[in-house]
Motif scaffolding. Structure first.
Motif, PDB file in Angstrom:
ATOM      1  N   PHE A   8       0.923  -1.310  -0.026  1.00 23.01           N
ATOM      2  CA  PHE A   8       0.115  -0.116   0.101  1.00 23.01           C
ATOM      3  C   PHE A   8       0.990   1.379   0.061  1.00 23.01           C
ATOM      4  O   PHE A   8       1.951   1.348   0.716  1.00 23.01           O
ATOM      5  CB  PHE A   8      -1.116   0.053   1.129  1.00 23.01           C
ATOM      6  CG  PHE A   8      -2.047  -0.988   1.370  1.00 23.01           C
ATOM      7  CD1 PHE A   8      -3.189  -0.622   0.508  1.00 23.01           C
ATOM      8  CD2 PHE A   8      -2.173  -1.894   1.862  1.00 23.01           C
ATOM      9  CE1 PHE A   8      -4.187  -1.415   0.484  1.00 23.01           C
ATOM     10  CE2 PHE A   8      -2.957  -3.059   2.003  1.00 23.01           C
ATOM     11  CZ  PHE A   8      -4.168  -2.711   0.933  1.00 23.01           C
ATOM     12  N   VAL A   9       0.436   2.398  -0.673  1.00 19.19           N
ATOM     13  CA  VAL A   9       0.928   3.565  -0.460  1.00 19.19           C
ATOM     14  C   VAL A   9       0.151   4.722  -0.853  1.00 19.19           C
ATOM     15  O   VAL A   9      -1.135   4.599  -1.690  1.00 19.19           O
ATOM     16  CB  VAL A   9       2.069   3.527  -1.701  1.00 19.19           C
ATOM     17  CG1 VAL A   9       1.423   3.644  -3.094  1.00 19.19           C
ATOM     18  CG2 VAL A   9       3.029   4.873  -1.516  1.00 19.19           C
ATOM     19  N   PHE A  10       0.116   5.983  -0.388  1.00 21.82           N
ATOM     20  CA  PHE A  10      -0.992   6.800  -0.583  1.00 21.82           C
ATOM     21  C   PHE A  10      -0.272   8.057  -1.577  1.00 21.82           C
ATOM     22  O   PHE A  10       0.646   8.276  -1.764  1.00 21.82           O
ATOM     23  CB  PHE A  10      -0.866   7.762   0.727  1.00 21.82           C
ATOM     24  CG  PHE A  10      -1.699   7.030   1.828  1.00 21.82           C
ATOM     25  CD1 PHE A  10      -3.300   7.274   1.857  1.00 21.82           C
ATOM     26  CD2 PHE A  10      -1.085   6.300   2.642  1.00 21.82           C
ATOM     27  CE1 PHE A  10      -4.169   6.511   2.603  1.00 21.82           C
ATOM     28  CE2 PHE A  10      -2.027   5.682   3.607  1.00 21.82           C
ATOM     29  CZ  PHE A  10      -3.370   5.826   3.510  1.00 21.82           C
ATOM     30  N   LEU A  11      -1.006   8.104  -2.796  1.00 23.75           N
ATOM     31  CA  LEU A  11      -0.608   8.943  -4.051  1.00 23.75           C
ATOM     32  C   LEU A  11      -1.884   9.501  -4.539  1.00 23.75           C
ATOM     33  O   LEU A  11      -2.699   9.365  -4.491  1.00 23.75           O
ATOM     34  CB  LEU A  11      -0.047   7.811  -5.071  1.00 23.75           C
ATOM     35  CG  LEU A  11       1.201   7.120  -4.746  1.00 23.75           C
ATOM     36  CD1 LEU A  11       1.417   5.922  -5.815  1.00 23.75           C
ATOM     37  CD2 LEU A  11       2.451   7.871  -4.363  1.00 23.75           C
ATOM     38  N   PRO A  12      -1.299  10.905  -5.011  1.00 24.95           N
ATOM     39  CA  PRO A  12      -2.126  11.585  -5.552  1.00 24.95           C
ATOM     40  C   PRO A  12      -2.872  11.123  -7.154  1.00 24.95           C
ATOM     41  O   PRO A  12      -2.046  10.628  -7.729  1.00 24.95           O
ATOM     42  CB  PRO A  12      -1.547  12.831  -5.775  1.00 24.95           C
ATOM     43  CG  PRO A  12      -0.254  12.656  -5.976  1.00 24.95           C
ATOM     44  CD  PRO A  12      -0.102  11.496  -5.084  1.00 24.95           C
ATOM     45  N   SER A  13      -4.089  11.403  -7.222  1.00 29.09           N
ATOM     46  CA  SER A  13      -4.468  10.913  -8.748  1.00 29.09           C
ATOM     47  C   SER A  13      -5.642  11.944  -8.972  1.00 29.09           C
ATOM     48  O   SER A  13      -6.600  11.931  -8.284  1.00 29.09           O
ATOM     49  CB  SER A  13      -4.779   9.603  -8.819  1.00 29.09           C
ATOM     50  OG  SER A  13      -5.473   9.366 -10.178  1.00 29.09           O
ATOM     51  N   ASN A  14      -5.760  12.572 -10.305  1.00 33.41           N
ATOM     52  CA  ASN A  14      -6.895  13.609 -10.302  1.00 33.41           C
ATOM     53  C   ASN A  14      -7.238  14.705  -9.417  1.00 33.41           C
ATOM     54  O   ASN A  14      -8.263  14.958  -9.138  1.00 33.41           O
ATOM     55  CB  ASN A  14      -8.027  12.842 -10.897  1.00 33.41           C
ATOM     56  CG  ASN A  14      -8.004  11.987 -12.107  1.00 33.41           C
ATOM     57  OD1 ASN A  14      -7.147  12.017 -12.899  1.00 33.41           O
ATOM     58  ND2 ASN A  14      -8.275  10.670 -11.947  1.00 33.41           N
ATOM     59  N   GLY A  15      -5.884  15.055  -9.067  1.00 35.85           N
ATOM     60  CA  GLY A  15      -6.316  16.085  -7.726  1.00 35.85           C
ATOM     61  C   GLY A  15      -6.573  15.783  -6.431  1.00 35.85           C
ATOM     62  O   GLY A  15      -6.950  16.522  -5.542  1.00 35.85           O
ATOM     63  N   GLU A  16      -6.648  14.339  -6.223  1.00 30.03           N
ATOM     64  CA  GLU A  16      -7.088  13.878  -5.200  1.00 30.03           C
ATOM     65  C   GLU A  16      -6.332  12.932  -4.341  1.00 30.03           C
ATOM     66  O   GLU A  16      -5.181  12.122  -5.472  1.00 30.03           O
ATOM     67  CB  GLU A  16      -8.631  13.073  -5.176  1.00 30.03           C
ATOM     68  CG  GLU A  16      -9.662  14.045  -5.612  1.00 30.03           C
ATOM     69  CD  GLU A  16     -10.134  15.007  -4.585  1.00 30.03           C
ATOM     70  OE1 GLU A  16      -9.663  14.806  -3.269  1.00 30.03           O
ATOM     71  OE2 GLU A  16     -10.940  15.755  -4.688  1.00 30.03           O
ATOM     72  N   LEU A  17      -6.057  12.526  -3.267  1.00 27.61           N
ATOM     73  CA  LEU A  17      -5.064  11.452  -2.671  1.00 27.61           C
ATOM     74  C   LEU A  17      -5.736  10.288  -2.453  1.00 27.61           C
ATOM     75  O   LEU A  17      -7.173  10.119  -1.760  1.00 27.61           O
ATOM     76  CB  LEU A  17      -4.634  11.928  -1.354  1.00 27.61           C
ATOM     77  CG  LEU A  17      -3.339  11.355  -0.848  1.00 27.61           C
ATOM     78  CD1 LEU A  17      -2.174  11.519  -1.982  1.00 27.61           C
ATOM     79  CD2 LEU A  17      -2.884  11.893   0.631  1.00 27.61           C
ATOM     80  N   TYR A  18      -5.305   9.249  -2.813  1.00 22.79           N
ATOM     81  CA  TYR A  18      -6.038   7.819  -2.900  1.00 22.79           C
ATOM     82  C   TYR A  18      -5.047   6.789  -2.144  1.00 22.79           C
ATOM     83  O   TYR A  18      -3.704   6.903  -2.211  1.00 22.79           O
ATOM     84  CB  TYR A  18      -6.118   7.470  -4.333  1.00 22.79           C
ATOM     85  CG  TYR A  18      -7.348   7.892  -5.125  1.00 22.79           C
ATOM     86  CD1 TYR A  18      -8.545   7.258  -5.052  1.00 22.79           C
ATOM     87  CD2 TYR A  18      -7.251   9.225  -5.665  1.00 22.79           C
ATOM     88  CE1 TYR A  18      -9.554   7.987  -5.736  1.00 22.79           C
ATOM     89  CE2 TYR A  18      -8.266   9.780  -6.377  1.00 22.79           C
ATOM     90  CZ  TYR A  18      -9.473   9.132  -6.366  1.00 22.79           C
ATOM     91  OH  TYR A  18     -10.494   9.584  -6.950  1.00 22.79           O
ATOM     92  N   LEU A  19      -5.636   5.860  -1.734  1.00 20.55           N
ATOM     93  CA  LEU A  19      -4.916   4.704  -0.981  1.00 20.55           C
ATOM     94  C   LEU A  19      -4.902   3.954  -2.404  1.00 20.55           C
ATOM     95  O   LEU A  19      -5.668   3.363  -2.829  1.00 20.55           O
ATOM     96  CB  LEU A  19      -5.645   3.915   0.065  1.00 20.55           C
ATOM     97  CG  LEU A  19      -5.157   2.740   0.551  1.00 20.55           C
ATOM     98  CD1 LEU A  19      -3.891   2.906   1.335  1.00 20.55           C
ATOM     99  CD2 LEU A  19      -6.116   1.938   1.437  1.00 20.55           C
TER     100      LEU A  19
END
Length: 452
Positions: A8-19
């Protein structure tokens, strides 16, 4: 990492942060929108089974369990505020305990929450005992690490500064067991970032004094820290509860084995600012404007004191109005702060937003100047503190602004760089270990001609 859980890692996508999950081949898949407010900071537990976030202006924390399939996460501790007037700066999850470091008006600076309980009590937070040398108004715990069965807390703000050690026991309250000194490099110095590798702790700090403003990277050997833990014993040795420590007090502490010697520090004297442009390497100590202003050389003054308030006139016994003369100490402190802020505004370079280790390579995210790297292998090999190790810019990063890092679980093959693209969109980019090594070894033509 648990064999039943993905990476698991927390990364941004389309301006939002996702797990997100990362496959063994490096494929990133967004799974679920990360909980918490827009200012949330996320950390995964040391056993890789839980995570927590800190948001609401560093006042609120929550704990979630990670799952190997949808819905991918399950809340086990709802968002819970810290006690009143408490601010958190760092946190860590270990053996069922959420440990939080920060500051408060009550001289508390570390709190614990047991997230294994089926239901949280009305008073969810328990304050840990604070060693007497660290019990001072304005003191702050800004970084937390786990070294074997010891919690290593970094004491920041107001000299002297310490590594504070707590004995960790599952199911019981951590207890303080010792201290190790942190070297103060300049006046008004504050520790901004920290990082750890298998063998080192790195502290990035900045300060401004009579000689100007500078930034520093200090390296501490973990085995020396472990020796301090083994030698320390707060249960039998105390220093009398003094809020500040003189040289004699520190010598007494060392003699009692409470502090096992001075810390080993990397510090290279700064050179001309002409050697610090974008086409040259950065030394361990380099000039850069830092924005935070919570360190105070004068420990007896509160950080929120307003020195711009006019002194009200008074009427004497002979009914003549006189102005109360300003306190010279107040004027001196006000002038020093103004000078420091002006120095920081005038310095070249960019702010350091984050710091992380990838193997033995130390990386800095420096905003619009991108990512910089230094190789600490010679430090580990020669055990010397006078090596002229330097930072070099990583040219392969495509982001126009680098502001953070994320590392895969148990993965030493690289890091994710967080930042902005040319369209100012929030994005991430994979930086492999091979790219890091090539950048650390690279020497520009101008550098070869200029010499070391």
């Amino acid at each position: 990492m648990s064999p039943l859980l993905p990476d698991f890692v927390f990364l941004p996508s389309n301006g939002e942060l996702y797990l997100c999950t990362v496959s063994s081949a490096g494929v990133v898949q967004t799974r679920v929108l990360a909980p918490g407010n827009s200012d949330a900071i996320y950390k995964i537990s040391t056993d890789q089974k839980f995570f927590a976030f800190l948001d609401s202006a560093n006042k609120r924390l929550a704990v979630y369990e990670l799952l190997n399939a949808e819905p991918w996460l399950q809340r086990i501790v709802p968002p819970t505020n810290l006690p009143r007037d408490c601010i958190a700066y760092d946190f860590i999850l270990h053996d069922g305990q959420l440990l939080v470091g920060g500051r408060s008006r009550s001289q508390e600076n570390i709190w614990m929450l047991d997230y294994t309980l089926p239901a949280q009590p009305a008073r969810a937070w328990t304050a840990l005992e604070v060693p007497e040398l660290v019990r001072n108004n304005g003191k702050s715990i800004d970084l937390l690490y786990v070294l074997d069965r010891t919690l290593v807390a970094v004491d920041n703000v107001i000299r002297p500064k310490w590594f504070v050690f707590y004995q960790l026991n599952k199911g019981t309250l951590p207890t303080p067991v010792g201290l190790h000194p942190i070297r103060v490099m300049s006046a008004f110095e504050g520790i901004r970032h920290g990082a750890e590798s298998n063998a080192l702790y790195a502290l990035f700090s900045a300060g401004a004094g009579q000689r100007g403003a500078s930034s520093y990277v200090q390296l501490y050997f973990k085995d020396e820290i472990a020796q301090s833990v083994a030698a320390a014993d707060l249960s039998t040795t105390r220093l009398g509860g003094k809020a500040s420590v003189s040289a004699a007090d520190l010598a007494t502490a060392k003699g009692s084995s409470m502090v096992a010697g001075d810390a080993s520090v990397i510090r290279i004297p700064s050179r001309s600012t002409l050697r610090h442009d974008r086409n040259r390497t950065l030394n361990w100590q380099f000039f850069t404007p830092m924005g935070n202003d919570h360190d105070d050389e004068f420990g007896d003054w509160k950080a929120n004191t307003d020195f711009d308030v006019e002194f009200l006139p008074f009427v004497s016994r002979v009914r003549r109005r006189k102005e109360i003369p300003p306190d010279p100490k107040v004027l001196k402190l006000k002038a020093a702060r103004a000078k420091r802020k002006e120095l920081l505004r005038q310095l070249p370079g960019a702010s350091v937003f984050a710091m992380i280790f990838c193997n033995d390579f130390l990386l800095l995210a420096m905003g619009e100047q991108g990512v910089w790297v230094a190789n600490t292998t010679p430090v580990l090999r020669d055990r010397r503190i006078d090596l002229s190790a330097r930072f070099r810019q990583v040219g392969s990063v495509q982001l126009t602004k680098a502001v953070g890092f994320e590392k895969r679980t148990d993965e030493q093959g690289g890091v994710f760089v967080l930042g902005q693209t040319s369209t100012e969109a929030i994005a991430h980019e994979w930086l492999s270990l091979e790219q890091i090594v090539l950048s650390a070894k690279a020497r520009a033509k101008s550098q070869r001609s200029a010499g070391p």
